[in-house]
Design an enzyme around this catalytic site. Structure first.
Site, mmCIF file in Angstrom:
data_model
loop_
_atom_site.group_PDB
_atom_site.id
_atom_site.type_symbol
_atom_site.label_atom_id
_atom_site.label_comp_id
_atom_site.label_asym_id
_atom_site.label_seq_id
_atom_site.Cartn_x
_atom_site.Cartn_y
_atom_site.Cartn_z
ATOM 1 N N SER A 18 -21.547 -11.762 -40.171
ATOM 2 C CA SER A 18 -21.630 -10.658 -41.113
ATOM 3 C C SER A 18 -21.584 -11.218 -42.702
ATOM 4 C CB SER A 18 -20.516 -9.605 -41.165
ATOM 5 O OG SER A 18 -20.450 -9.126 -39.652
ATOM 6 N N GLU A 19 -22.793 -11.811 -43.129
ATOM 7 C CA GLU A 19 -22.743 -12.372 -44.631
ATOM 8 C C GLU A 19 -22.492 -11.470 -45.673
ATOM 9 O OE1 GLU A 19 -24.651 -13.628 -41.991
ATOM 10 O OE2 GLU A 19 -24.173 -15.567 -42.117
ATOM 11 N N HIS A 60 -33.595 -23.277 -41.988
ATOM 12 C CA HIS A 60 -32.000 -23.750 -42.391
ATOM 13 C C HIS A 60 -31.993 -25.266 -43.382
ATOM 14 C CE1 HIS A 60 -31.116 -21.300 -38.642
ATOM 15 N NE2 HIS A 60 -29.878 -21.902 -38.561
ATOM 16 N N ASP A 88 -29.530 -20.753 -46.582
ATOM 17 C CA ASP A 88 -30.646 -19.827 -46.207
ATOM 18 C C ASP A 88 -29.885 -18.400 -45.829
ATOM 19 O OD1 ASP A 88 -32.860 -22.047 -45.406
ATOM 20 O OD2 ASP A 88 -30.995 -22.661 -45.206
ATOM 21 N N ILE A 92 -27.702 -16.923 -47.270
ATOM 22 C CA ILE A 92 -27.069 -16.073 -48.457
ATOM 23 C C ILE A 92 -28.040 -14.980 -48.653
ATOM 24 C CG2 ILE A 92 -28.342 -17.325 -50.531
ATOM 25 C CD1 ILE A 92 -25.259 -17.684 -51.206
ATOM 26 N N GLU A 100 -17.320 -18.096 -41.358
ATOM 27 C CA GLU A 100 -17.641 -17.828 -40.185
ATOM 28 C C GLU A 100 -17.004 -19.372 -39.362
ATOM 29 O OE1 GLU A 100 -21.796 -17.313 -39.775
ATOM 30 O OE2 GLU A 100 -21.359 -15.495 -40.832
HETATM 31 C C1 LIG Z 1 -27.256 -14.966 -40.315
HETATM 32 C C2 LIG Z 1 -26.613 -16.160 -39.760
HETATM 33 N N1 LIG Z 1 -25.245 -16.448 -39.987
HETATM 34 C C3 LIG Z 1 -24.768 -17.678 -39.127
HETATM 35 C C4 LIG Z 1 -25.555 -18.467 -38.477
HETATM 36 C C5 LIG Z 1 -25.034 -19.655 -37.826
HETATM 37 N N2 LIG Z 1 -24.759 -19.337 -36.621
HETATM 38 C C6 LIG Z 1 -25.701 -19.983 -35.446
HETATM 39 S S1 LIG Z 1 -25.547 -19.678 -34.014
HETATM 40 C C7 LIG Z 1 -24.232 -18.685 -34.509
HETATM 41 C C8 LIG Z 1 -23.364 -17.996 -33.503
HETATM 42 C C9 LIG Z 1 -24.401 -17.055 -32.906
HETATM 43 O O1 LIG Z 1 -23.391 -16.466 -31.724
HETATM 44 P P1 LIG Z 1 -24.226 -15.234 -30.761
HETATM 45 O O2 LIG Z 1 -25.071 -14.333 -31.298
HETATM 46 O O3 LIG Z 1 -23.159 -14.894 -29.913
HETATM 47 O O4 LIG Z 1 -25.106 -16.178 -30.145
HETATM 48 P P2 LIG Z 1 -25.000 -17.438 -29.102
HETATM 49 O O5 LIG Z 1 -25.054 -18.783 -29.905
HETATM 50 O O6 LIG Z 1 -23.640 -17.263 -28.183
HETATM 51 O O7 LIG Z 1 -25.958 -17.470 -28.013
HETATM 52 C C10 LIG Z 1 -23.969 -18.762 -35.919
HETATM 53 C C11 LIG Z 1 -22.801 -18.132 -36.488
HETATM 54 C C12 LIG Z 1 -26.890 -17.950 -38.248
HETATM 55 N N3 LIG Z 1 -27.756 -19.009 -37.516
HETATM 56 N N4 LIG Z 1 -27.312 -16.874 -39.088
#
Ligand SMILES: Cc1ncc(C[n+]2csc(CCOP(=O)(O)OP(=O)(O)O)c2C)c(N)n1
Ligand SMILES: Cc1ncc(C[n+]2csc(CCOP(=O)(O)OP(=O)(O)O)c2C)c(N)n1
Ligand SMILES: [Mg+2]
Ligand SMILES: [Mg+2]
Lengths: 333, 334, 334, 333
Positions: free
Chosen positions: B66-67, B136, B92, B94, B35
Site C-alpha cells: 500500500s504505497e 522496475h 517505479d 513511487i 514492505e
Molecule cells: C506496487 C508494488 N509494490 C511492491 C512490489 C514488490 N512486490 C513484488 S511481488 C510482492 C508480493 C505480492 O504478493 P501477492 O500479491 O500475494 O502475490 P504473490 O507474489 O504471493 O503471488 C511485492 C510486495 C511491487 N511489485 N509492486
C-alpha cells in the site's frame, strides 16, 4: 453415446485437460528453476509451483478469446491459457523468439492471440486494466469475459479496490482471481490484513465473493465457469479467492527464512498435482500409465521449447527503435 | 564532509543499514516502515536486516502493499514530530505514493505557514541495470526536483550513503533518499559512529583541470572509471558528485566548470528533460561565453527500459560513453 | 496547420467540446470517461456539456473518484483498440493515476513488441491562477516529457485545441492533453468540420527578428502580449508556440533562435527542472557559439503555489516578466 | 446533586454544546455564501450547510488534543473542533490572520492547537495521513484518537482503502467519519458504487462499521464517543457512515441541475438544525429563548470575526520565502 456416456467422456476430457495444464505448468517452472540452479542461465523467476490447479481450472473454463491479465508469478496462468511455450520461455530468457522479443521480460508478457493482454510486475496494477478490457468487450458487443489474477497481497492496494468498485458499478464481465498463497514476498498474510477471508473484500463493492479450494482444479473450473457464465450474461463481475500455497518462496533462490517449516511441510503434503493425479486414478478417469505419459509429455514439451529458445538469437539492437511510438518522428533519439 | 578518525570498509547496503541502526539508537522518534523490512527478511535487498530484531517491530514496521498508505502514514507521523523513514521498495512504485509525497508532504510546511512540518524520509531504490524490465528500472528523481518542497538525495559511495541518510532522517523537511541497487555491493571506507554529510554540498570525487564531469549516484562510479580511461590519454577529468539535487550545489559546479571550461553532465535517469537538462541550462547561462565547448549530456536513452540484458545495456550510460562525451567536450580525437 | 475554409469564433472550452463531439460522431471506438462528465453537469468546467445527451451514457461515462481506475480502464479499452478519452479533472490529481499512465500505458507498445498498442488520450487541466492553492494549481507536464512513451500536447488557442485534441484522440499512442482552465474562455477562430493539427509541429504565432520567445500553453498568451509591449519599444519578438513537448519540434526552435540569436523560454510550470531546462539545454548545445546572449528562462517560482491571490500572482510568470527576459536577452535597458 | 440531576445537567450541557456548534457552523457557512452572493468577496467555498449535526457530534465527543483531518467541505468540522473563527475566515479570505496566513487557502487549513492537523483538497488523501497521526499517538504513549472526515465519494478512492486496511491491521485509534451526503460533486452515489450501505466497506478491512443518522447530533456524539473509547483502549479503529445531505450543492453557486427537486425538498424538510432545536425544546433541554439567543450569538460571532478578518492585511510578499524549507540554503529562488 448416451447422456451419461457423454458426461463421462467430457468428465474424462476435462480431467485430462486439467491434469495436462497442471503438469505443463509444473514442468516449465521446474525446468526453469533447474536451469537457474545449474547455472544454465542467470535470470529471476517467481515460481508458481503449488498454484497450478488455479491456472488449470481457469484456463480450462475460459474460451480462447476470453482475456487474461496476470502477474510476474503468472507463467502457470499463461500456460493454462495457451501461450506457446517458446514465447513464454523466449521472453523469460530474453530471446528474439520471446513474446515481446526480449523487450518486456518475464514480468511483462503479452500474447493477444490467446487473450493474454497484459502481465504486470506492479502489484495491483492489472486490476483496473482488466476492467477496461471488459468495458471494451461490452462496447464491442462481445460476450467474452476477462479474468485477472493477482495475489492476496495485491488486495491491499488501492488499485485493486478502485478496479473492483468500477467493475461492480458498471457490472462488467470481470472475474477477479485472487491466488491466495498466504504470503506476499516475505510477509505472511496475517501481518497485512485484519480479515479472515479475503473473499470478504468483495462485500465492500457489492460483488459476489467466493472462497474456494485453489488446490482443486475442478473447484476452480466450476467457480470460474459460473462466474464466466454470469459475466457473459451481463450479470457482472465475481471475486474468487482461491486458497493455495507457493512452495518455492517468493523468487527462485528465496531462502524462506520467514517460513514456518511445519506450514511449508503441510502445504507440500497437500501438493495439488499428486493429489489430483491420485483422485483421477481412483475415479478411473485416468490410468496411472496415462498420467505418467502426460507428465512425460509435459517435460518433453518444455525441454523441446527450451532447446529452441536457447538456440534462438538475442534480440537485435534495432529493437530499441521499433515498436516504441508508432511514428518516431520528432521522438528523442 | 566530516570524516571521523575511525573508518571501516562497508558495502553501500551495510552503510545504509548502519545509518538506520544508529538513527534508531539515537532518537526514539525515528522509526522505519515499508514492505518486508522486518526480520528475518530484513528487506528485499537485506538493507534493513537485523533492525527489527534489535529495535522491535514497533520501530521497524512491515506494511501491506500500500504505497500510498505507507507514505501517508509516514507523513501523518512526521506531522506529529516523529522521524519516519518510509521505504518504497522500488522507485517505479513511487508513482503510487506520489499524491501523498507531492501534494501533502512537500507542501505541509508551506501551506500551514509553518504550523506543521513534515520531517519524513522516503528511502527508495533504483533497480536499473538488473534486467528487470521497464517497470522496475526507472530513475525518476527529476520529477521530485521539479516539485518544490522535498529534498532529493542520491549517494554514490558507502560513506556518503551513511552520512547523507543520517542528515536526511534528522532534516526537518521531507527528503527523498534514492539508493541504487547496482551499488549496494560497492565497498568503501565508512566512518564509525555518527557521520553526517551536509545536504546540499557537492563533493569533488576527483580533481582535474581539463573537463568537469558533473554527476551523481551510479554515474559517479562510471565517471571515475571514465576519468581513469581519460587520464591514460593525458586528459585530467574532474568528477563532481552532486550528492543532492535539491538543494543543488551549483556553486561547486560553476567553480569547477569555470576552471575547466568544459562540462559533461551524466546520470542514469532519462536524458530528455532529466536532471542534466537543468544543470546544463544553468552552466550554460551562468558561464555564457566562457565555455570552450557545449555542455555534453549523457543520460539514459529515451526508451522504456528493455529487459534483455544486451538491449538494456544499450539504453543506460556507462564509463565509455562518459569518456566519449569528455572527448567531444575537449575536441580530442576519439 | 490545415485551416478549413470556414471558421467561427469559439471559446477554448467550446473548441475542445467540438473536437470531442466530432470524434464521437466520426468513430464508434471513441468514448469518454471521467468524473462528472455526463449531463446535466457536463464536466466541472462544462467542457463535455451536451455530449452524454447526444451520444448516451455508454459513450460518455461518469466514473467514481478513482483516478487510477479511470486511467486503467481507459488503458484496458485502448489495448483492445478502442479510442478512450479519459479525463483527470485537475492535473494535480494525475499523481493518483501515474502508475497506470507511466508503467502501463507508456510502455504497452514497447514491452509487448508491438502486439498491443495503447491509443488512449488523457485530458487533464491545469487550474493554476485561480487561487485554488498548492494542490489544485500545478503544471506537471515536465514529468511526462521525461517518461518515454507518451506524447505531451498543450494547446494555446481554440483552433489548436480542436486540431490537436482530434489528432491526439486518433493517435495510435498514448497522449497527454493538457488544458488550461484560465484559457477556457479565450475566444478564437476555429475551423468547422474536421480539423487536425499534426502532433509535433511547433507554430510561429508571431514573427520577429530580434528575439525568440519559445513557449506553449498559457505562456503563449503572455508572450504575445509581451511581444506587443516590446514592439512598442522597437523590439520584434518572434513567438514560437511549441504546441507539443513530445515530440518536441526543436527544428523550428533552432531555426528561429538561429536567426534571432536570442531566446526566452517561458512556461507556467516550475522553472527548476521544468520543460524549459530541456529546451534551453538543447538551444545552447545546438547553437553553441552562435547565441548573442544566454537563453533566458521564465517559469513559475520554486514554491508551492499559494492560495491568496497576490501571493499566487507572484509565483507565476506573466507578460511583463517575459518582456523583461527579452530585454535581458537583447541587452536592452529596462 | 443526585446522579439523575447530574445526568440531566450534563444532558443539558451537551445539548447546548451541540446546538451551539451547529448554529455556529451554519452561521459561518451562510455568511460566507451571503458575502459571495453580494459580491463582498470573490472566493470559492464548498458549503457544509445540512451537515452540521456531524460536526457538532464529532466535535463534542472529541477532546481538544484528539486529532482531526478534514476536507474542503470541512469548515463545520473545524468549527466543531474549536478552530477560532478568525483563523478560519482569515484563511478562506486569504488574509494574513488566516490559519496559514493565506498560503494554504480554504482547502488547506491547519490548526494544531485544537488538533486540526491537515485539511485536504485531494479526495481521499487525508485517510492515510490520519493513520500516521494515530500511529504517532500510539508511539508517543498518548491515548488521543484521530478522526478523519470525508465524503461518500471518497470511499471510491484507493487511498481510502489503503488507509482503512492499514488502520485495521495495526489496530490504530482512528475514527473514519464518512459524511455521506449522497452526492460527489454532480454525481449521485448510486452511479459510482454498487452497494446500499457505505458502512459495508468496513467489512473489507475487518473493522466495525456503523451506519448512523448523520442529521442527529446526539447519535453522532454517541457513536463517536464509543469509537473514541474503543480507540483509547487500544481496541482499534471504527468506520462511521453518517447519512446526511448537502443543501447548497457542491460549491457555492452550483446550479444543481442534476438534483431531483423532490430529493432536495425532502432533505431540506429534514434540516437537522430546526429539527434538533425542536427536539430540545420539546424535551425541555433548551427554551425557545435560549435557542434564539444561541443563534443570535452565532451570527454575531461570525460577523465580528469577519469584520476583523476583512480589516486585516493581505499576506506579505515575504511569505514566499518563509516556512517553505526550514533551511533555504541552496533552494532555487
Ligand atoms: C506496487 C508494488 N509494490 C511492491 C512490489 C514488490 N512486490 C513484488 S511481488 C510482492 C508480493 C505480492 O504478493 P501477492 O500479491 O500475494 O502475490 P504473490 O507474489 O504471493 O503471488 C511485492 C510486495 C511491487 N511489485 N509492486
Ligand atoms: C482525487 C480527487 N479527484 C477528484 C477531485 C475533484 N472533486 C472535488 S470534491 C469531489 C467530490 C467528492 O465527493 P465526496 O467524497 O462525496 O465529498 P463531498 O464533496 O460530497 O463532501 C471531487 C470529485 C478531487 N478533489 N480529488
Ligand atoms: Mg501472495
Ligand atoms: Mg458526498
Amino acid at each position: 453415446m448416451t447422456t451419461t456416456e457423454a458426461a463421462a467422456q467430457s468428465a474424462e476430457d476435462l480431467a485430462r485437460d486439467l491434469y495436462t495444464k497442471m503438469t505443463l505448468a509444473q514442468a516449465c517452472d521446474e525446468r526453469l528453476r533447474q536451469g537457474i540452479a545449474r547455472g544454465e542461465f542467470a535470470i529471476t523467476i517467481w515460481p508458481s509451483r503449488g498454484q497450478e490447479a488455479i491456472a488449470a481450472g481457469l484456463g480450462a473454463a475460459l474460451r480462447t478469446d476470453d482475456r487474461l491479465v496476470t502477474t510476474y508469478r503468472g507463467l502457470h496462468d499463461m500456460i493454462g491459457k495457451g501461450v506457446p511455450l517458446e514465447e513464454l520461455l523466449g521472453e523469460v530468457l530474453g530471446r528474439a523468439v520471446g513474446a515481446g522479443r526480449g523487450k518486456g521480460g518475464t514480468m511483462h508478457i503479452t500474447c493477444p492471440e490467446v487473450g493474454v493482454m497484459l502481465t504486470t510486475g506492479i502489484v495491483g496494477a492489472g486490476v483496473p486494466v482488466a476492467v477496461g478490457l471488459a468495458l471494451a468487450a461490452r462496447q464491442q458487443g462481445s460476450d467474452r469475459v476477462v479474468a485477472v489474477c493477482f495475489g492476496d497481497g495485491a488486495t491491499n492496494t488501492g488499485s485493486f479496490h478502485e478496479g473492483m468498485n468500477l467493475a461492480a458499478t458498471w457490472q462488467l464481465p470481470v472475474i477477479f482471481v485472487c491466488q491466495n498463497n498466504l504470503f506476499a514476498e516475505m510477509t505472511p498474510i496475517g501481518d497485512t490484513m485484519h480479515i479472515e477471508r479475503v473473499a470478504d473484500r468483495a462485500l465492500a463493492h457489492g460483488m459476489p465473493g467466493h472462497r474456494i479450494d485453489g488446490n482443486d482444479p475442478e473447484a476452480v473450473y466450476q467457480a470460474v465457469s459460473e462466474a464466466a457464465e454470469q459475466g457473459r450474461a451481463g450479470e457482472g463481475p465475481t471475486f474468487l479467492e482461491c486458497v493455495t500455497f507457493r512452495f518455492k518462496g517468493h523468487y527462485m533462490g528465496d531462502p524462506q527464512h520467514y517460513m514456518p517449516p511445519e506450514q511449508l511441510a503441510a502445504a507440500e503434503a497437500a501438493d495439488p498435482i499428486p493429489r489430483y493425479r491420485q483422485k483421477l486414478i481412483e475415479a478411473a478417469l485416468l490410468s496411472a500409465a496415462d498420467a505418467d505419459e502426460i507428465e512425460q509429455q509435459a517435460a518433453a514439451a518444455v525441454e523441446a521449447a527450451l532447446k529452441e529458445v536457447l538456440s534462438a538469437p538475442e534480440p537485435d539492437g534495432r529493437e530499441l527503435d521499433v515498436d516504441f511510438f508508432a511514428d518516431m518522428k520528432g521522438i528523442p533519439a | 564532509m566530516t570524516i571521523a578518525a575511525e573508518t571501516r570498509t562497508l558495502t553501500m547496503a551495510g552503510a545504509i543499514n548502519e545509518a538506520l541502526d544508529e538513527a534508531l539508537a539515537a532518537d526514539p522518534r525515528v522509526f522505519l516502515l515499508g514492505e518486508d523490512l522486518a526480520d528475518p527478511a530484513g528487506g528485499v535487498s537485506g538493507v534493513t536486516s537485523g533492525l527489527s530484531t534489535k529495535y522491535g517491530r514497533d520501530r521497524v514496521l512491515d506494511t501491506p502493499i500500500s504505497e500510498a498508505a505507507i507514505a501517508g502514514a509516514a507523513i501523518g507521523a512526521a506531522i506529529e514530530g516523529r522521524l519516519p523513514v518510509a521505504e518504497i521498495m522500488i522507485m517505479d512504485f513511487i508513482t503510487i505514493a506520489l499524491d501523498q509525497i507531492v501534494n501533502v508532504a512537500a507542501k505541509a510546511r508551506f501551506m500551514s505557514a509553518g504550523r506543521t512540518g513534515c520531517p519524513m524520509t522516503v528511502r527508495t531504490a533504483s533497480f536499473g541495470g538488473l534486467g528487470s524490465g521497464a517497470t522496475h528500472s526507472q530513475s525518476l528523481e527529476a520529477w521530485f526536483m521539479h516539485v518544490p518542497g522535498i529534498k532529493v538525495v542520491v549517494p554514490s559511495t558507502p560513506a556518503d550513503a551513511k552520512g547523507l541518510l543520517t542528515a536526511a532522517i534528522f532534516d526537518p523537511d521531507p527528503c527523498l533518499f534514492l539508493e541504487t541497487v547496482a551499488l549496494y555491493g560497492t565497498r568503501g571506507e565508512v566512518p564509525s559512529g555518527t557521520h553526517v554529510v551536509e545536504i546540499g554540498q557537492a563533493d569533488v570525487k576527483r580533481s582535474g583541470s581539463d573537463v568537469s564531469i558533473v554527476c551523481y549516484g551510479r554515474a559517479v562510479v562510471d565517471a571515475l572509471q571514465a576519468a581513469e580511461e581519460l587520464a591514460a590519454e593525458g586528459m585530467e577529468a574532474e568528477v563532481v558528485d552532486l550528492r543532492t539535487l535539491v538543494p543543488l550545489d551549483i556553486d561547486t559546479v560553476l567553480e569547477s566548470v569555470g576552471r575547466t571550461r568544459r562540462a559533461v553532465v551524466a546520470h542514469y535517469s532519462v536524458e530528455f528533460a532529466g536532471p542534466g537538462a537543468e544543470i546544463a541550462a544553468q552552466i550554460n547561462s551562468r558561464l555564457f561565453g566562457r565555455l570552450a565547448a557545449p555542455v555534453q549530456r549523457v543520460g539514459a536513452r529515451f526508451r522504456p527500459i528493455p529487459s534483455a540484458r544486451a538491449l538494456e545495456a544499450a539504453v543506460f550510460p556507462n564509463a565509455h560513453l562518459i569518456a566519449e562525451a569528455a572527448r567531444r567536450a575537449t575536441g580530442s580525437p576519439p
